[in-house]
Design an enzyme around this catalytic site. Structure first.
Site, PDB file in Angstrom:
ATOM      1  N   GLN A 160       0.808  -1.227   0.000  1.00 15.42           N
ATOM      2  CA  GLN A 160       0.000   0.000   0.000  1.00 15.42           C
ATOM      3  C   GLN A 160       0.843   1.280   0.000  1.00 15.42           C
ATOM      4  O   GLN A 160       0.471   2.261  -0.644  1.00 15.42           O
ATOM      5  CB  GLN A 160      -0.935  -0.013   1.211  1.00 15.42           C
ATOM      6  CG  GLN A 160      -1.893   1.161   1.285  1.00 15.42           C
ATOM      7  CD  GLN A 160      -2.842   1.038   2.465  1.00 15.42           C
ATOM      8  OE1 GLN A 160      -3.848   0.357   2.388  1.00 15.42           O
ATOM      9  NE2 GLN A 160      -2.513   1.695   3.559  1.00 15.42           N
ATOM     10  N   GLU A 201      -3.289   9.885  -0.944  1.00 14.26           N
ATOM     11  CA  GLU A 201      -2.479  10.515   0.118  1.00 14.26           C
ATOM     12  C   GLU A 201      -1.363  11.385  -0.453  1.00 14.26           C
ATOM     13  O   GLU A 201      -0.489  11.836   0.287  1.00 14.26           O
ATOM     14  CB  GLU A 201      -1.862   9.434   1.030  1.00 14.26           C
ATOM     15  CG  GLU A 201      -2.876   8.731   1.912  1.00 14.26           C
ATOM     16  CD  GLU A 201      -2.225   7.814   2.949  1.00 14.26           C
ATOM     17  OE1 GLU A 201      -0.993   7.650   2.932  1.00 14.26           O
ATOM     18  OE2 GLU A 201      -2.970   7.271   3.768  1.00 14.26           O
ATOM     19  N   ASP A 237       4.252   0.060   4.299  1.00  9.50           N
ATOM     20  CA  ASP A 237       2.993  -0.413   4.891  1.00  9.50           C
ATOM     21  C   ASP A 237       2.385  -1.375   3.881  1.00  9.50           C
ATOM     22  O   ASP A 237       1.912  -0.951   2.819  1.00  9.50           O
ATOM     23  CB  ASP A 237       2.047   0.768   5.174  1.00  9.50           C
ATOM     24  CG  ASP A 237       0.711   0.303   5.772  1.00  9.50           C
ATOM     25  OD1 ASP A 237       0.538  -0.919   5.975  1.00  9.50           O
ATOM     26  OD2 ASP A 237      -0.158   1.166   6.026  1.00  9.50           O
ATOM     27  N   GLU A 278       4.940  -2.106   8.283  1.00  7.97           N
ATOM     28  CA  GLU A 278       3.615  -2.083   8.911  1.00  7.97           C
ATOM     29  C   GLU A 278       2.706  -3.125   8.269  1.00  7.97           C
ATOM     30  O   GLU A 278       2.732  -3.289   7.041  1.00  7.97           O
ATOM     31  CB  GLU A 278       3.048  -0.666   8.721  1.00  7.97           C
ATOM     32  CG  GLU A 278       1.681  -0.424   9.345  1.00  7.97           C
ATOM     33  CD  GLU A 278       1.231   1.020   9.111  1.00  7.97           C
ATOM     34  OE1 GLU A 278       2.073   1.949   9.133  1.00  7.97           O
ATOM     35  OE2 GLU A 278       0.016   1.217   8.881  1.00  7.97           O
ATOM     36  N   ASP A 305      -1.105  -2.218  12.557  1.00  5.13           N
ATOM     37  CA  ASP A 305      -2.153  -1.202  12.347  1.00  5.13           C
ATOM     38  C   ASP A 305      -3.499  -1.933  12.340  1.00  5.13           C
ATOM     39  O   ASP A 305      -4.195  -1.974  13.351  1.00  5.13           O
ATOM     40  CB  ASP A 305      -1.871  -0.464  11.026  1.00  5.13           C
ATOM     41  CG  ASP A 305      -3.016   0.447  10.586  1.00  5.13           C
ATOM     42  OD1 ASP A 305      -3.903   0.735  11.402  1.00  5.13           O
ATOM     43  OD2 ASP A 305      -3.035   0.878   9.409  1.00  5.13           O
ATOM     44  N   LYS A 330      -4.412   5.274  15.857  1.00  2.00           N
ATOM     45  CA  LYS A 330      -5.409   6.093  15.149  1.00  2.00           C
ATOM     46  C   LYS A 330      -6.626   6.169  16.076  1.00  2.00           C
ATOM     47  O   LYS A 330      -7.269   5.144  16.324  1.00  2.00           O
ATOM     48  CB  LYS A 330      -5.828   5.413  13.842  1.00  2.00           C
ATOM     49  CG  LYS A 330      -4.724   5.286  12.788  1.00  2.00           C
ATOM     50  CD  LYS A 330      -5.174   4.327  11.682  1.00  2.00           C
ATOM     51  CE  LYS A 330      -4.243   4.349  10.483  1.00  2.00           C
ATOM     52  NZ  LYS A 330      -4.544   3.225   9.543  1.00  2.00           N
ATOM     53  N   SER A 360      -6.327   7.904   5.420  1.00  5.00           N
ATOM     54  CA  SER A 360      -6.126   8.222   4.002  1.00  5.00           C
ATOM     55  C   SER A 360      -7.018   9.373   3.516  1.00  5.00           C
ATOM     56  O   SER A 360      -6.658  10.082   2.587  1.00  5.00           O
ATOM     57  CB  SER A 360      -6.340   6.977   3.144  1.00  5.00           C
ATOM     58  OG  SER A 360      -7.550   6.353   3.459  1.00  5.00           O
ATOM     59  N   LYS A 381       3.032   9.600  11.290  1.00  5.06           N
ATOM     60  CA  LYS A 381       2.849   9.125   9.925  1.00  5.06           C
ATOM     61  C   LYS A 381       1.742   9.976   9.313  1.00  5.06           C
ATOM     62  O   LYS A 381       0.574   9.819   9.670  1.00  5.06           O
ATOM     63  CB  LYS A 381       2.443   7.645   9.966  1.00  5.06           C
ATOM     64  CG  LYS A 381       2.337   6.983   8.608  1.00  5.06           C
ATOM     65  CD  LYS A 381       1.858   5.536   8.754  1.00  5.06           C
ATOM     66  CE  LYS A 381       1.808   4.857   7.412  1.00  5.06           C
ATOM     67  NZ  LYS A 381       0.646   3.971   7.269  1.00  5.06           N
TER      68      LYS A 381
END
Ligand code: PGA
Ligand code: ZN
Length: 407
Positions: A160, A201, A237, A278, A305, A330, A360, A381
């Site tokens: 990703q 992003e 990631d 990640e 994550d 998050k 994102s 991040k």
């Protein structure tokens, strides 16, 4: 000191950075008000609270309206009281009011409390919560998305995000070196006659496969590192749950079983000197994470994550199984600041690094900059370019200035 007793809460529908809907929550006392805007995700972990059940932002707002009175009169300084009320009225997994409204109320309440005391949010969160866990405030390093693939893009890269982080001392210098590397990669793509589009992003959407992109990123990191006399670390990631189907990790040109994928990722860590990885394995494969961590040892930060979704009991399971040495944070994966703080505490107590992360589909709110400092996180991040990403970078730089003045 200003009044911090909640007298009103308003929820507004706003746009995220991709034109989708999310919310801004405004919390008021008799004297002051504060707001929080909450981001949306694309590659959402299965164990996260749902931002807006059925994607229905309006229904969540109307549902919250029926429960609003329960918050009136709570002192925002009592974060636990605010967050316990969110849990009691919010429905199972915030299925009634939505995880993003819960997050908005929780963060806006903390901002109101900080403001009532005349403090910056990071100072307040540190002084009130994280200092007692033995955590020191610290300026994180910026970790940014250079090349995009997976669910965030429309190309043949399965990983990703290919990430970079300059390590040269000052925060703003690191952020600008990351931006310089991003720019340099764009120049190279242009000279190669490749697409110079970016993903959601702001990472490059190259049209190349996983290995070619890793090689390109490594070469840019080395060259820009030399030019700027700094070290630029590489990371990835994988968001591997997105391409794990029927027991295999399926890339566009190869596929691996679980053990094969551990070997493959370990090979990439070695060949590309990755210092950050990640979600290399499926979101429920604690054992796969543990095998990789055992192989890579201290050479690489292995981060959960989707594995953890900022959920304390999942992080505890990871600790027991020695699954990772890092935890992505998050707030809207779990819905309240209090539950996020529990994850910070248990991570810190067990020697796991924390990384505060954007989503994102962002907003221009910069509260994650404050949390990263107050949580003593190693990285923030939050992308490299784009207004909604840079708002966080600039805020960390502002905090760094304040902190250098107080010494
Ligand atoms: P998301 O992506 O916000 O789409 O979940 C970010 C990430 O996977 O780290
Ligand atoms: Zn991720």
């Amino acid at each position: 000191m200003k009044n911090s007793e909640i007298s009103e809460i308003r929820v507004r529908k706003i746009m995220d950075s991709r034109g989708g809907f999310t919310v801004e929550v405004i919390v008021e006392s008799e004297d002051i008000s504060s707001n929080a805007m909450v981001a949306n995700s694309t590659s959402t972990g299965s164990h996260e609270v749902c931002a807006f059940p059925n994607g229905d932002v309006d229904a969540c707002i109307s549902n919250f309206e029926t429960k609003k009175k329960d918050f009136i009169g709570i002192d925002a300084i009592e974060q636990k009281a605010v967050d316990d009320t969110l849990k009691s009225v919010g429905g199972e997994g915030f299925g009634f009011i939505g995880g993003n409204i819960a997050t908005g109320v929780s963060i806006a309440a903390a901002k109101l409390a900080a403001k009532s005391l005349g403090m910056e949010l990071y100072e307040y969160v540190h002084a009130k919560f994280t200092k007692q866990y033995g955590i020191r405030k610290s300026i994180p390093r910026p970790l940014g998305n250079l090349i995009g693939g997976g669910a965030h893009s429309n190309n043949k890269m399965s990983i990703q995000e290919i990430l970079i982080s300059a390590d040269s001392g000052k925060f703003m210098k690191n952020a600008t070196i990351n931006a310089q590397a991003h720019k340099e990669l764009g120049k190279r793509l242009k000279s190669m006659g490749m697409s110079t589009g970016v993903n959601i992003e702001g990472a490059w959407n190259t049209g190349l496969g996983d290995m070619e992109n890793l090689k390109l990123a490594k070469s840019v990191a080395m060259d820009v590192g030399k030019e700027t006399s700094s070290r630029i670390e590489l990371g990835a990631d994988f968001a591997a749950s997105e391409f794990f189907k029927d027991g295999r990790y399926r890339y566009s040109d190869a596929s691996f079983d679980v053990n094969g994928h551990v070997e493959f990722v370990y090979g990439l860590i070695r060949d590309f000197s990755l210092s950050y990885v990640e979600d290399p394995m499926n979101e429920d494969d604690f054992g796969g994470f543990a095998s990789l961590l055992k192989k890579s040892g201290k050479s690489c930060m292995i981060v959960g994550d989707d594995l953890y979704t900022t959920n304390k009991s999942r992080v505890e399971e990871g600790i027991k199984k020695l699954a990772t040495n890092g935890v992505l944070i998050k707030v809207n994966q779990i819905g309240t600041l209090s539950d996020t703080l529990d994850v910070i505490k248990v991570s810190h107590e067990n020697g796991l690094a924390t990384i505060v992360s954007h989503r994102s589909r962002e907003t221009t709110d910069n509260f994650i900059a404050h949390l990263a400092v107050a949580f003593g996180s190693k990285f923030i991040k939050t992308g490299i370019v784009g207004g909604e990403r840079v708002s966080k970078l600039n805020e960390v730089a502002r905090i760094e200035e304040i902190e250098s003045l107080v010494g």
